[in-house]
Design an enzyme around this catalytic site. Structure first.
Site, PDB file in Angstrom:
ATOM      1  CG  ASP A  42     -35.197  48.159 -29.599  1.00  0.00           C
ATOM      2  OD1 ASP A  42     -35.478  48.596 -28.467  1.00  0.00           O
ATOM      3  OD2 ASP A  42     -36.034  48.019 -30.505  1.00  0.00           O
ATOM      4  CG  HIS A  43     -33.501  52.220 -24.962  1.00  0.00           C
ATOM      5  ND1 HIS A  43     -34.133  52.894 -25.968  1.00  0.00           N
ATOM      6  CD2 HIS A  43     -34.211  52.491 -23.851  1.00  0.00           C
ATOM      7  CE1 HIS A  43     -35.173  53.535 -25.476  1.00  0.00           C
ATOM      8  NE2 HIS A  43     -35.250  53.309 -24.197  1.00  0.00           N
TER       9      HIS A  43
ATOM     10  CG  HIS B 139     -38.367  51.094 -28.501  1.00  0.00           C
ATOM     11  ND1 HIS B 139     -37.053  50.757 -28.654  1.00  0.00           N
ATOM     12  CD2 HIS B 139     -38.390  52.450 -28.402  1.00  0.00           C
ATOM     13  CE1 HIS B 139     -36.301  51.860 -28.636  1.00  0.00           C
ATOM     14  NE2 HIS B 139     -37.094  52.894 -28.499  1.00  0.00           N
TER      15      HIS B 139
HETATM   16  C1  BG6 Z   1     -36.480  56.433 -27.644  1.00  0.00           C
HETATM   17  C2  BG6 Z   1     -37.318  57.411 -28.431  1.00  0.00           C
HETATM   18  O1  BG6 Z   1     -36.057  55.384 -28.439  1.00  0.00           O
HETATM   19  O2  BG6 Z   1     -37.262  55.933 -26.578  1.00  0.00           O
HETATM   20  C3  BG6 Z   1     -37.826  58.518 -27.548  1.00  0.00           C
HETATM   21  O3  BG6 Z   1     -36.540  57.963 -29.468  1.00  0.00           O
HETATM   22  C4  BG6 Z   1     -38.545  57.970 -26.356  1.00  0.00           C
HETATM   23  O4  BG6 Z   1     -38.688  59.384 -28.280  1.00  0.00           O
HETATM   24  C5  BG6 Z   1     -37.693  56.916 -25.663  1.00  0.00           C
HETATM   25  O5  BG6 Z   1     -38.825  59.024 -25.486  1.00  0.00           O
HETATM   26  C6  BG6 Z   1     -38.472  56.223 -24.568  1.00  0.00           C
HETATM   27  O6  BG6 Z   1     -37.608  55.409 -23.857  1.00  0.00           O
HETATM   28  P1  BG6 Z   1     -37.946  54.958 -22.391  1.00  0.00           P
HETATM   29  O7  BG6 Z   1     -36.845  54.037 -22.022  1.00  0.00           O
HETATM   30  O8  BG6 Z   1     -37.990  56.194 -21.561  1.00  0.00           O
HETATM   31  O9  BG6 Z   1     -39.279  54.289 -22.466  1.00  0.00           O
END
Ligand code: BG6
Length: 501
Positions: free
Chosen positions: A186-187, A249
């Site tokens: 989960d980045h 997230h």
């Molecule tokens: C991803 C989603 O996990 O997170 C995307 O699949 C989204 O749809 C992205 O745009 C958003 O990531 P961040 O780091 O730009 O907030």
């Protein structure tokens, strides 16, 4: 040149989907930065694997371009590239063929012979989610993941598309791998500002006594994007905002805010504490969903002077698509600490600005001692954690305005990451890849966490599936989503908070 200060074991990294967008924009730039920071093992090798045909050197040129466009560091690229790139290669392969995995096993053996020692292996599934189980099974069958201490498999989200499919996938993986080999990404958890929530909460005595329903009135979490789905329509049609952002997230952010203090930073201790939060989140019954969850889909319009086509006009999207590009939900964490404190969360595409924000609003102080006119702008204390793009924490309190009268005014005390540390913090993928190399699963989702998160949103998915939306598209790009989202929070007497301009 790379005098690795760490003693990490030799590591071979296989990236399935090595020619894809994630590898290009995130994974290789992250590995490049880890190399610069001497966080890669002294002996490492990276294989991109994919179907795309590249002639000799074409893959390296492609990766170099990705790094020069997306790495947070661009200086001395030529010089660093010369020493970084010899450890990268591309394997053009059909992932369904046994020969691909035999070839991988041979490559591992050759490297181990060259290095004179055993190597750790990382297998990164940067592929369409439906391919991951097949690849994982082949890795297992070819005994590439036999040693649970030396081999790790990384799964990108989505992990399943509902509770049942996530459980099935966990069962399948459980028959082949040890849980400690499985890294579900989960980045958001790799973001510096998200990790800092633990420091803020548990390395300071100040907040803990106030961190409960006794003093906290409500919590808001916004994860807004100012772009549309931008060509990812066919993926998004199978997802929607709830699956794409809330199940993972946003629920992880709720966990960071609501969890109890861990007794150590051991991976399972932290994950257990988060799991407790997920267990305590109230499951809405299907007939309660309409009062506690709102969905939306954007029409065509403009954001920051840029034209955005309507979601339903995107390539890969059906014209009358019921898929939501916006979701807002009210949650409760039913435990002692959070009794009756609402957590309002919202996320959407094509919104007014990109902003990920956590707002902790405290109960208002009693106003008795001040005359009414002193406090016309009386506001409750508020802690705002801005995750991105601004990276800061602001605490709002009342101050006396200078002058002969006792007039009060809310002011902000701000901690700004960029002022304190410059604007070159590691990217989430750097932190996460480094953790996989080190074998530290703290920031990754355990099987039970993933399932629990699906369990929470499952009734909402089902209710929305049973009752298709009748008013889509219902918000314009450049706004904060549909009116119903304002109503959701207004019913409890609040407004959504945005950062001051
Ligand atoms: C991803 C989603 O996990 O997170 C995307 O699949 C989204 O749809 C992205 O745009 C958003 O990531 P961040 O780091 O730009 O907030």
């Amino acid at each position: 040149m790379n005098q690795s200060i760490n003693k990490l074991p030799p590591t071979i990294i296989f990236i399935f989907g090595g020619s894809g967008d994630l590898a290009y924009r995130k994974l290789l730039p992250a590995l490049y930065n880890l190399y610069i920071d001497k966080y890669l093992p002294e002996k490492y090798f990276i294989y991109g694997i994919g179907r795309t045909e590249f002639n000799e050197n074409e893959y390296l040129d492609y990766i170099k371009k990705g790094i020069s466009s997306f790495s947070r560091r661009k200086e001395n690229l030529e010089e660093i590239w010369k020493v970084f790139s010899p450890n990268i290669d591309y394997i053009k392969a059909d992932l369904e063929q046994e020969a691909t995995y035999k070839d991988m096993a041979d490559k591992v053996a050759v490297k181990e012979k060259e290095w004179g020692e055993k190597a750790n292996t990382m297998y990164y599934m940067s592929v369409a989610p439906q391919m991951a189980p097949m690849i994982a099974t082949k890795l297992h069958e070819h005994k590439l993941t036999e040693d649970p201490c030396r081999s790790r498999i990384v799964f990108e989200k989505p992990f399943g598309h509902d509770l049942k499919s996530a459980m099935d996938l966990n069962i399948l993986l459980g028959t082949m791998f040890k849980e400690e080999q499985i890294y579900r990404i989960d980045h958001y958890l790799g973001k510096e500002t998200v990790q800092n929530i633990l420091a803020l909460r548990f390395a300071n005595a100040l907040f803990e006594p106030l961190w409960s329903s006794h003093y906290i009135d409500h919590v808001q979490i916004t994860v807004a994007e100012d772009i549309g789905v931008e060509g990812r329509g066919s993926y998004y049609e199978g997802a929607g905002a709830l699956r794409d952002m809330v199940q993972n997230h946003i629920l992880q952010l709720v966990c960071m805010i609501a969890m109890e203090a861990p007794v150590s930073f051991a991976a399972d201790e932290i994950r257990n504490k988060k799991l407790d939060v997920l267990k305590a989140i109230r499951r809405w019954q299907k007939d309660e969903v309409h009062r506690n969850a709102v969905r939306g889909q954007y029409s065509e319009g403009w954001v920051h002077g840029k034209e955005i086509i309507a979601y339903h006009a995107e390539k890969g999207v059906t014209p009358a698509s019921p898929v939501e590009t916006f979701a807002a939900v009210k949650f409760y964490v039913d435990n002692w600490r959070w009794k009756d404190v609402p957590f309002f969360v919202r996320t959407g595409k094509a919104m007014q600005s990109k902003s990920s924000l956590i707002v902790i609003e405290f109960k208002p102080a009693p106003q008795f001692s001040f005359p009414a006119e002193a406090g016309e702008t009386w506001r409750p204390n508020r802690l705002v954690i801005s995750i991105q793009p601004q990276m800061n924490i602001r605490l709002r309190f009342q101050a006396k305005r200078p002058g002969p009268q006792m007039l009060l005014q809310p002011v902000d005390m701000v901690f700004n990451y960029t002022d304190a540390y410059g604007d070159n913090s590691p990217e989430a993928y750097e932190t996460l890849l480094e953790d996989v190399i080190e074998g530290n699963p703290t920031l990754f989702m355990r099987a039970d966490q993933v399932e629990m998160a699906w369990e929470i949103i499952q009734p909402i998915l089902e209710a929305w599936h049973t009752r298709p939306p009748v008013d889509f598209p219902n918000y314009e790009p450049g706004t904060w989503g549909p009116e119903d989202a304002e109503a959701l929070i207004a019913r409890d007497g609040y407004n959504w908070t945005t950062l001051p301009k």
